[in-house]
Design a protein around this motif. Structure first.
Motif, PDB file in Angstrom:
ATOM      1  N   ALA A 258      93.255 102.676  28.661  1.00  0.00           N
ATOM      2  CA  ALA A 258      93.376 103.289  27.487  1.00  0.00           C
ATOM      3  C   ALA A 258      93.229 102.458  26.382  1.00  0.00           C
ATOM      4  N   MET A 259      93.461 101.259  26.366  1.00  0.00           N
ATOM      5  CA  MET A 259      93.131 100.263  25.111  1.00  0.00           C
ATOM      6  C   MET A 259      91.765 100.358  24.521  1.00  0.00           C
ATOM      7  N   LYS A 260      90.725 100.409  25.608  1.00  0.00           N
ATOM      8  CA  LYS A 260      89.496 100.322  25.295  1.00  0.00           C
ATOM      9  C   LYS A 260      89.138 101.502  24.334  1.00  0.00           C
ATOM     10  N   GLU A 261      89.836 102.727  24.674  1.00  0.00           N
ATOM     11  CA  GLU A 261      89.472 103.997  23.934  1.00  0.00           C
ATOM     12  C   GLU A 261      90.150 103.843  22.530  1.00  0.00           C
ATOM     13  N   LEU A 262      91.205 103.081  22.560  1.00  0.00           N
ATOM     14  CA  LEU A 262      92.117 102.925  21.291  1.00  0.00           C
ATOM     15  C   LEU A 262      91.323 102.299  20.314  1.00  0.00           C
ATOM     16  N   ASN A 263      90.838 101.044  20.946  1.00  0.00           N
ATOM     17  CA  ASN A 263      89.923 100.256  20.160  1.00  0.00           C
ATOM     18  C   ASN A 263      88.831 100.792  19.453  1.00  0.00           C
ATOM     19  N   GLU A 264      88.284 101.884  20.134  1.00  0.00           N
ATOM     20  CA  GLU A 264      86.930 102.348  19.738  1.00  0.00           C
ATOM     21  C   GLU A 264      87.220 103.507  18.883  1.00  0.00           C
ATOM     22  N   HIS A 265      88.273 104.314  19.003  1.00  0.00           N
ATOM     23  CA  HIS A 265      88.477 105.741  18.529  1.00  0.00           C
ATOM     24  C   HIS A 265      89.633 105.969  17.510  1.00  0.00           C
ATOM     25  N   ALA A 266      90.410 104.878  17.509  1.00  0.00           N
ATOM     26  CA  ALA A 266      91.538 105.176  16.549  1.00  0.00           C
ATOM     27  C   ALA A 266      91.526 104.551  15.367  1.00  0.00           C
ATOM     28  N   ASP A 267      92.065 105.233  14.030  1.00  0.00           N
ATOM     29  CA  ASP A 267      92.082 104.439  12.890  1.00  0.00           C
ATOM     30  C   ASP A 267      93.153 103.536  12.720  1.00  0.00           C
ATOM     31  N   CYS A 268      94.403 103.969  13.172  1.00  0.00           N
ATOM     32  CA  CYS A 268      95.550 103.109  13.411  1.00  0.00           C
ATOM     33  C   CYS A 268      96.414 103.317  14.470  1.00  0.00           C
ATOM     34  N   VAL A 269      96.797 102.280  15.257  1.00  0.00           N
ATOM     35  CA  VAL A 269      97.558 102.287  16.317  1.00  0.00           C
ATOM     36  C   VAL A 269      99.050 101.708  16.055  1.00  0.00           C
ATOM     37  N   LEU A 270     100.202 102.477  16.457  1.00  0.00           N
ATOM     38  CA  LEU A 270     101.523 102.001  16.150  1.00  0.00           C
ATOM     39  C   LEU A 270     101.907 101.719  17.447  1.00  0.00           C
ATOM     40  N   PRO A 271     101.804 100.485  18.011  1.00  0.00           N
ATOM     41  CA  PRO A 271     102.174 100.156  19.475  1.00  0.00           C
ATOM     42  C   PRO A 271     103.690 100.057  19.470  1.00  0.00           C
ATOM     43  N   ILE A 272     104.373 100.544  20.613  1.00  0.00           N
ATOM     44  CA  ILE A 272     105.769 100.585  20.810  1.00  0.00           C
ATOM     45  C   ILE A 272     106.127 100.140  22.288  1.00  0.00           C
ATOM     46  N   GLU A 273     107.016  99.150  22.353  1.00  0.00           N
ATOM     47  CA  GLU A 273     107.288  98.624  23.851  1.00  0.00           C
ATOM     48  C   GLU A 273     108.467  99.438  24.244  1.00  0.00           C
ATOM     49  N   ASN A 274     108.368 100.025  25.436  1.00  0.00           N
ATOM     50  CA  ASN A 274     109.704 100.549  26.048  1.00  0.00           C
ATOM     51  C   ASN A 274     110.780  99.576  25.974  1.00  0.00           C
ATOM     52  N   GLU A 275     110.611  98.158  26.483  1.00  0.00           N
ATOM     53  CA  GLU A 275     111.363  97.351  26.344  1.00  0.00           C
ATOM     54  C   GLU A 275     112.268  96.962  25.286  1.00  0.00           C
ATOM     55  N   SER A 276     111.669  96.976  23.981  1.00  0.00           N
ATOM     56  CA  SER A 276     112.132  96.819  22.876  1.00  0.00           C
ATOM     57  C   SER A 276     113.174  97.911  22.212  1.00  0.00           C
ATOM     58  N   LEU A 277     112.549  99.382  22.669  1.00  0.00           N
ATOM     59  CA  LEU A 277     113.495 100.513  22.340  1.00  0.00           C
ATOM     60  C   LEU A 277     114.892 100.440  23.256  1.00  0.00           C
ATOM     61  N   PHE A 278     114.552  99.814  24.458  1.00  0.00           N
ATOM     62  CA  PHE A 278     115.632  99.968  25.511  1.00  0.00           C
ATOM     63  C   PHE A 278     116.879  98.825  24.967  1.00  0.00           C
ATOM     64  N   ASP A 279     116.344  97.885  24.218  1.00  0.00           N
ATOM     65  CA  ASP A 279     117.183  96.620  23.782  1.00  0.00           C
ATOM     66  C   ASP A 279     117.863  97.083  22.632  1.00  0.00           C
ATOM     67  N   ILE A 280     117.006  97.849  21.799  1.00  0.00           N
ATOM     68  CA  ILE A 280     117.767  98.444  20.436  1.00  0.00           C
ATOM     69  C   ILE A 280     118.940  99.477  20.876  1.00  0.00           C
ATOM     70  N   VAL A 281     118.945 100.252  21.919  1.00  0.00           N
ATOM     71  CA  VAL A 281     119.754 101.219  22.136  1.00  0.00           C
ATOM     72  C   VAL A 281     120.898 100.583  22.985  1.00  0.00           C
ATOM     73  N   ASN A 282     120.705  99.442  23.612  1.00  0.00           N
ATOM     74  CA  ASN A 282     121.798  98.800  24.078  1.00  0.00           C
ATOM     75  C   ASN A 282     122.644  98.145  22.891  1.00  0.00           C
ATOM     76  N   LYS A 283     121.722  97.512  21.969  1.00  0.00           N
ATOM     77  CA  LYS A 283     122.553  96.807  20.682  1.00  0.00           C
ATOM     78  C   LYS A 283     123.466  97.980  20.271  1.00  0.00           C
ATOM     79  N   ILE A 284     122.935  99.221  20.053  1.00  0.00           N
ATOM     80  CA  ILE A 284     123.695 100.072  19.437  1.00  0.00           C
ATOM     81  C   ILE A 284     124.776 100.553  20.367  1.00  0.00           C
TER      82      ILE A 284
END
Length: 442
Positions: A162-188
Motif C-alpha cells: 500500500a505504501m508504494k501506492e501512497l508514495n505515487e498517488h497521494a498528495d498528503c498522508v497523515l500516518p497514524i499508528e494503532n499503538e499510539s492511539l492505544f497509549d493515548i486511550v490508556n493515558k486518559i
C-alpha cells in the motif's frame, strides 16, 4: 438550532425526503434530512451493517455503500487486483454522483487501515481511481498503520504494498499508528482513575466505548481510538466549515508543507486529545497547549519531532486565540526545533474562531518531519523477515495480475523513501548557509 448553514453544507447535503427518494437539496432554512458527502466501502459487510443499525444510520444513504460478503482475507492482492477491478465501475459511478452534488469540490479524504486486505488493497485502488477520474482534486489520506503486535500475520506485506501506492498517488498522508492511539486511550483512563481534579468521565462516552463503565479498559477500545482520528479530522476541516480571522484552505496544507512530492507524510499531534463529550477536564492554558503539541505524548505516531528535522510545520488553532498569541508561541518554541536550512521560516498558521464543543481552544499541529523515518524502517524490517522466507507469498501470487515483481517494486519504493529522509537528516546540524544572491554589476 436545526438550521442548515454553511458549516454543515461542506460535508452534508440537506435533502427534501417528502418528494420521495433522493429529493432536491434544500440550501437554506430548516434541516430536513442530512446525507453525508461520503462513500463507505468494505468488502466485509459487518462494520457497515453496524453503522446502518447505529445512531448514524440516517446520515448514510444505501446508495452510498459498497459491500461484499467475504472480505479480502487480509490480502492486499485480493483487495486491489480482484475487488478493485470487480467494483471499479460501481465505485466510479457513486463517486461521480456524490461529486456532482458539490458546488466546489475541494479535496477527497480517504480514511483506511494499512494492515488488512480491503483497507490497504481496495483503499489504494480507490486512491488511484480518484487520480484518474479527478486529476485536479487534492487527495488527503489518513492511514492507520498496524502495530508490531498486530494479529494479522500478513500486515507487513499489505502495508508495504500500500505504501508504494501512497508514495505515487497521494498528495498528503497523515500516518497514524494503532499503538499510539492505544497509549493515548490508556493515558486518559489512568487520568480518570487517579481522580485528578475535575477529571470525571461521563457515562456512555466514547472513551469508555459502548459499555459505559470507566473502570475496565476494554481489550481493544476501538471506539475511543477512532474518536481520536475523528477529532483530528474535525480540526483539520474546521476552516472549511467555520469562519476565522486567518482561515486556511485545505489545499494550502499540501502547497506549503510538501516541498518534495514524495515526502508528503505529515506527523499530526493534537491537543486536547479527547472531546468534552467524554471527559470533564479543565482546559489547558494556551501556552501549555502549544508545548503539548510538540511533546512525544501528543503525537499520533510513535515519534519525536523535536529531535528530528522539520521541513515545514502547520498550526491549526481553533477558538478565541489571537495572531499575537500564535506568533509569541512560535518564537518561544522555535529555538528548540530544528528546521531545514533552506526553510527556517517554514510555519503555516490557521485560525478558526469556533472551538470544538465544550473547549475554549484546541490545536492541531501538522509537521513534515523526518521523524516518520523510524516507522518506515520498522515496517521494512517486518516485511523483510517474512519476505526472506517467502512466507505466505503463494496466497498473493495466485491472484490474477499479481506477480512477485509487485513485492520487489514495493520494497524498493519504500527503501527509496527512507533514503530520501536519510539524505535530509544528513544535512542537519550543518552550517546555516543562506543561498547566494545574484550579484548585480553596477
Amino acid at each position: 438550532k436545526g438550521i442548515y448553514d454553511e458549516a454543515l453544507s461542506s460535508f452534508f447535503r440537506n435533502v427534501d425526503t417528502r418528494s420521495g427518494g433522493d429529493g432536491p437539496d434544500i440550501y437554506k432554512g430548516k434541516i430536513c434530512s442530512l446525507k453525508a458527502r461520503a462513500l463507505l466501502i468494505d468488502m466485509e459487510e459487518g462494520v457497515v451493517n453496524e453503522i446502518l443499525q447505529g445512531p448514524l444510520r440516517d446520515v448514510f444513504d444505501s446508495k452510498q455503500l459498497i459491500t461484499d460478503v467475504s472480505g479480502s482475507g487480509n490480502n492486499w492482492a485480493v483487495g486491489h487486483k480482484l475487488y478493485g477491478y470487480q467494483y471499479r465501475e460501481n465505485i466510479v459511478e457513486k463517486l461521480r454522483k456524490t461529486a456532482e452534488h458539490c458546488d466546489c469540490l475541494q479535496c477527497f479524504f480517504i480514511i483506511h487501515s494499512m494492515g488488512g486486505g480491503t483497507g490497504s488493497g481496495l483503499g489504494t485502488f480507490v486512491l488511484k481511481l480518484l487520480e484518474d477520474e479527478f486529476p485536479e482534486v487534492y487527495r488527503f489520506v489518513t492511514s492507520v498503520y498496524p502495530s508490531g503486535e498486530d494479529d494479522v500475520i500478513t500486515s507487513p506485506y499489505n502495508s508495504v504494498l500500500a505504501m508504494k501506492e501512497l508514495n505515487e498517488h497521494a498528495d498528503c498522508v497523515l500516518p497514524i499508528e494503532n499503538e499510539s492511539l492505544f497509549d493515548i486511550v490508556n493515558k486518559i483512563h489512568q487520568m480518570m482513575n487517579s481522580g485528578k481534579l475535575g477529571s470525571t468521565l461521563k457515562q456512555n462516552s466514547l472513551v469508555t466505548s459502548s459499555a459505559g463503565s470507566g473502570k475496565t479498559v476494554q481489550e481493544k477500545p476501538f471506539d475511543a481510538m477512532n474518536n481520536i482520528i475523528a477529532n483530528l479530522l474535525l480540526n483539520l476541516t474546521s476552516s472549511a466549515r467555520f469562519e476565522g480571522s486567518l482561515n486556511m484552505d485545505l489545499n494550502e496544507i499540501s502547497m506549503n508543507l510538501v516541498p518534495f512530492p514524495r515526502l508528503h507524510y505529515l506527523v499530526s499531534s493534537l491537543t486536547p486529545l479527547y472531546t468534552l463529550a467524554d471527559v470533564n477536564v479543565p482546559s489547558r492554558r494556551l501556552d501549555q497547549m502549544f508545548s503539548d503539541a510538540f511533546s512525544r505524548d501528543h503525537q499520533l505516531i510513535q515519534a519525536d519531532p523535536k529531535h528530528s528535522l522539520y521541513l515545514a510545520c502547520a498550526l491549526l488553532v481553533r477558538g478565541n486565540v489571537q495572531v499575537s498569541d500564535l506568533r509569541r508561541n512560535i518564537e518561544r518554541l522555535k529555538p528548540s526545533l530544528h528546521f531545514v536550512s533552506w526553510n527556517q521560516e517554514g510555519w503555516k498558521t490557521g485560525l478558526c474562531s469556533v472551538p470544538p464543543v465544550g473547549h475554549s481552544h484546541s490545536l492541531l499541529a501538522l509537521a513534515n518531519n523526518t521523524c516518520v523515518k523510524p516507522t518506515f524502517i520498522e515496517l521494512k524490517d517486518r516485511f523483510m523477515k517474512l519476505y526472506k522466507k517467502k512466507a505466505h507469498l503463494h496466497h498473493y501470487l495466485h491472484v490474477d495480475g499479481m506477480e512477485q515483481s509487485c513485492f520487489s517494486e514495493a520494497i524498493s519504493s519504500l527503501s527509496d523513501l527512507i533514503e530520501e529522509y536519510n539524505e535530509l537528516d544528513a544535512t542537519r546540524g550543518g552550517p546555516r548557509t543562506d543561498p547566494s544572491r545574484l550579484k548585480i554589476a553596477v
